[in-house]
Design an enzyme around this catalytic site. Structure first.
Site, short mmCIF file in Angstrom:
data_model
loop_
_atom_site.label_atom_id
_atom_site.label_comp_id
_atom_site.label_asym_id
_atom_site.label_seq_id
_atom_site.Cartn_x
_atom_site.Cartn_y
_atom_site.Cartn_z
N GLN A 74 -9.22 -6.79 -19.90
CA GLN A 74 -9.05 -5.83 -21.04
C GLN A 74 -7.43 -5.67 -21.36
O GLN A 74 -7.36 -5.59 -22.36
CB GLN A 74 -9.49 -4.29 -20.69
CG GLN A 74 -9.85 -3.44 -21.56
CD GLN A 74 -10.41 -2.06 -20.98
OE1 GLN A 74 -11.13 -2.35 -20.09
NE2 GLN A 74 -10.24 -0.97 -21.73
N TYR A 86 -14.76 2.01 3.07
CA TYR A 86 -14.04 0.66 2.87
C TYR A 86 -14.36 -0.38 2.14
O TYR A 86 -13.97 -0.77 1.08
CB TYR A 86 -13.81 0.26 4.40
CG TYR A 86 -12.74 -0.77 4.43
CD1 TYR A 86 -11.45 -0.29 4.50
CD2 TYR A 86 -13.04 -1.92 4.67
CE1 TYR A 86 -10.27 -1.19 4.55
CE2 TYR A 86 -12.02 -3.24 4.90
CZ TYR A 86 -10.60 -2.67 4.87
OH TYR A 86 -9.66 -3.83 4.95
P1 NAD Z 1 -2.48 -0.84 8.40
O1 NAD Z 1 -3.43 0.65 8.58
O2 NAD Z 1 -1.51 -0.93 9.31
O3 NAD Z 1 -1.74 -0.57 6.86
C1 NAD Z 1 -2.14 0.51 6.02
C2 NAD Z 1 -0.84 1.03 5.38
O4 NAD Z 1 -1.42 1.83 4.36
C3 NAD Z 1 -0.53 2.02 6.49
O5 NAD Z 1 0.97 2.06 6.63
C4 NAD Z 1 -0.88 3.44 5.86
O6 NAD Z 1 -0.18 4.43 6.56
C5 NAD Z 1 -0.82 3.12 4.38
N1 NAD Z 1 -1.71 4.05 3.73
C6 NAD Z 1 -3.16 4.43 3.66
N2 NAD Z 1 -3.61 5.28 2.95
C7 NAD Z 1 -2.49 5.36 2.14
C8 NAD Z 1 -2.32 6.20 1.08
N3 NAD Z 1 -3.30 6.82 0.45
N4 NAD Z 1 -1.16 6.12 0.30
C9 NAD Z 1 -0.05 5.47 0.74
N5 NAD Z 1 -0.15 4.78 1.74
C10 NAD Z 1 -1.28 4.60 2.58
O7 NAD Z 1 -3.53 -1.79 7.97
P2 NAD Z 1 -3.07 -3.47 7.67
O8 NAD Z 1 -3.86 -4.07 8.73
O9 NAD Z 1 -1.60 -3.61 7.78
O10 NAD Z 1 -3.76 -3.66 6.30
C11 NAD Z 1 -3.18 -3.69 5.10
C12 NAD Z 1 -3.87 -3.94 4.02
O11 NAD Z 1 -4.60 -5.18 4.35
C13 NAD Z 1 -5.04 -2.99 3.51
O12 NAD Z 1 -5.23 -2.77 2.64
C14 NAD Z 1 -6.11 -3.66 4.48
O13 NAD Z 1 -7.36 -3.28 3.86
C15 NAD Z 1 -5.96 -5.21 4.05
N6 NAD Z 1 -6.64 -5.97 5.06
C16 NAD Z 1 -6.31 -5.99 6.20
C17 NAD Z 1 -6.89 -7.01 7.33
C18 NAD Z 1 -6.47 -7.01 8.56
O14 NAD Z 1 -7.12 -7.68 9.37
N7 NAD Z 1 -5.19 -6.78 9.06
C19 NAD Z 1 -7.97 -7.56 6.81
C20 NAD Z 1 -8.37 -7.51 5.49
C21 NAD Z 1 -8.01 -6.79 4.60
#
Ligand code: NAD
Ligand code: UDP
Length: 324
Positions: free
Chosen positions: A164, A147
């Site tokens: 770029q 991650y």
């Molecule tokens: P979440 O797991 O609820 O949402 C992630 C979504 O991405 C899900 O709907 C999942 O099905 C989809 N997904 C995963 N792999 C995929 C793929 N290969 N292709 C298409 N869809 C895919 O998590 P979240 O908390 O909503 O996080 C959303 C984003 O924010 C993420 O990128 C996460 O890294 C980032 N983020 C969240 C937090 C937090 O505290 N919630 C903190 C830091 C970063």
């Protein structure tokens, strides 16, 4: 008033993504939600399905996508340690191949693109609170690395496309965010503690509970993302988005017990490997560049989140909430 745009939200059926889709539709935009439903669900966006401006596509961002859009919010990636460690190779691919595919799309259609990066790029930080110029302290070969390093590499790709290809990029470093629509089996601390407390089960505190996090309510976070997307082309980030009020996990457990009126007792379990000891965003940059700061205190945000999980559990949906 902004011109209506066609906006792609990858990971749009997830926790944050579903709130973002809702916000963008509310502003009059057309929204294309792309998700492979690994951790997201149709249920999260079921209230949007009848909106003519909303479209949902099952697609894995590790494969190219051909679509015409004005803006891209790249949120696709599981965020909970339990889920991102389930298939770590796919997690890295989602961040890295996903970024390459979405940046390639942005380049082709000249779209503005925002990356949902993370405070995990700082790893187990020695600088506290974390400022954007801190390079972090990340284990490259540990259980969290798929991650952390995937997200770091995605940031690298964003800045290389900017240098770029002069792409219009925005990188948000999101700190721990919580709220309704988190999965009951998500594994992150707020959903775990609330679900345990509501069922009078032991509250599982990992380690001695003295590690800290700073929790941002979902609506505040979404507002920060949208403000960042609306900045001028000279603003690329990275910009920290999070609530700077810091709590130990024991303080959080006590607060959840108090707010739920639970009879739960605390149960200490081993600390996961490479679990960061402290985390708190410096949001000076967000305040300056976006005129943004979180407005919802943990106590108030927890009350809304508790009400959501209470409904879910009493309606018998807690077990299947994650199901599509
Ligand atoms: P979440 O797991 O609820 O949402 C992630 C979504 O991405 C899900 O709907 C999942 O099905 C989809 N997904 C995963 N792999 C995929 C793929 N290969 N292709 C298409 N869809 C895919 O998590 P979240 O908390 O909503 O996080 C959303 C984003 O924010 C993420 O990128 C996460 O890294 C980032 N983020 C969240 C937090 C937090 O505290 N919630 C903190 C830091 C970063
Ligand atoms: N944590 C805990 N009990 C749980 C789940 C998590 O004590 O049931 C701790 C975890 O060890 C970490 C903190 O809570 O120190 C935040 O964990 P989470 O998985 O929510 O987010 P992250 O570690 O990615 O910040």
């Amino acid at each position: 008033m902004q011109r209506a745009k066609r906006v792609l939200v990858t990971g749009g059926a997830g926790f944050l993504g579903s709130f973002l889709c809702e916000r963008l539709l509310g502003e009059g935009h057309e929204v294309v939600c792309v998700d492979n439903f690994f951790t997201g669900s149709r249920r999260n966006v079921s209230h949007l399905l009848d909106d003519k401006s909303f479209e949902i596509i099952r697609h894995d961002v590790t494969f190219p996508l051909y679509i015409e859009v004005d803006e891209i919010y790249n949120l696709a990636c599981p965020a909970s340690p339990v889920h991102y460690q389930f298939d770590p190779v796919q997690t890295t691919k989602t961040s890295v191949h996903g970024a390459i595919n979405m940046l390639g799309l942005a380049k082709r259609v000249r779209a503005k693109i925002l990356q949902a990066s993370t405070s995990e790029v700082y790893g187990d930080p020695e600088v506290h609170p974390q400022t954007e110029d801190y390079w972090g302290r990340v284990n490259p070969i540990g259980l969290r690395s798929c991650y952390d390093e995937g997200k770091r590499c995605a940031e690298t790709l964003f800045f290389d496309y900017w240098r770029q290809h002069r792409l219009r990029i925005k990188v948000a470093r999101i700190f721990n965010t919580y709220g309704p629509r988190m999965r009951p089996d998500d594994g992150r601390v707020i959903s775990n503690f609330i679900v345990q407390a509501l069922q009078n089960q032991p509250i599982t505190v990992y380690g001695n509970g003295q590690q800290t996090r700073s929790f941002c309510y979902v609506n505040d976070l979404i507002d920060g993302l949208v403000r960042l997307m609306h900045t001028g082309d000279d603003v690329t980030g990275p910009i920290n988005l999070g609530n700077p009020v810091e709590f130990t996990m024991l303080e959080l457990a006590d607060l959840v017990i108090e707010l739920t009126g639970s009879r739960s007792k605390i149960k200490f379990l081993p600390l996961p490997v490479d679990d960061p000891r402290q985390r708190q965003p410096d949001i000076g940059c967000a305040l300056r560049e976006l005129n943004w700061k979180p407005r919802i205190a943990l106590r108030d945000g927890l009350a809304k989140t508790i009400a959501y999980f209470d409904d879910l559990i009493s309606s018998g949906h807690a077990g299947s909430a994650a199901a599509e």
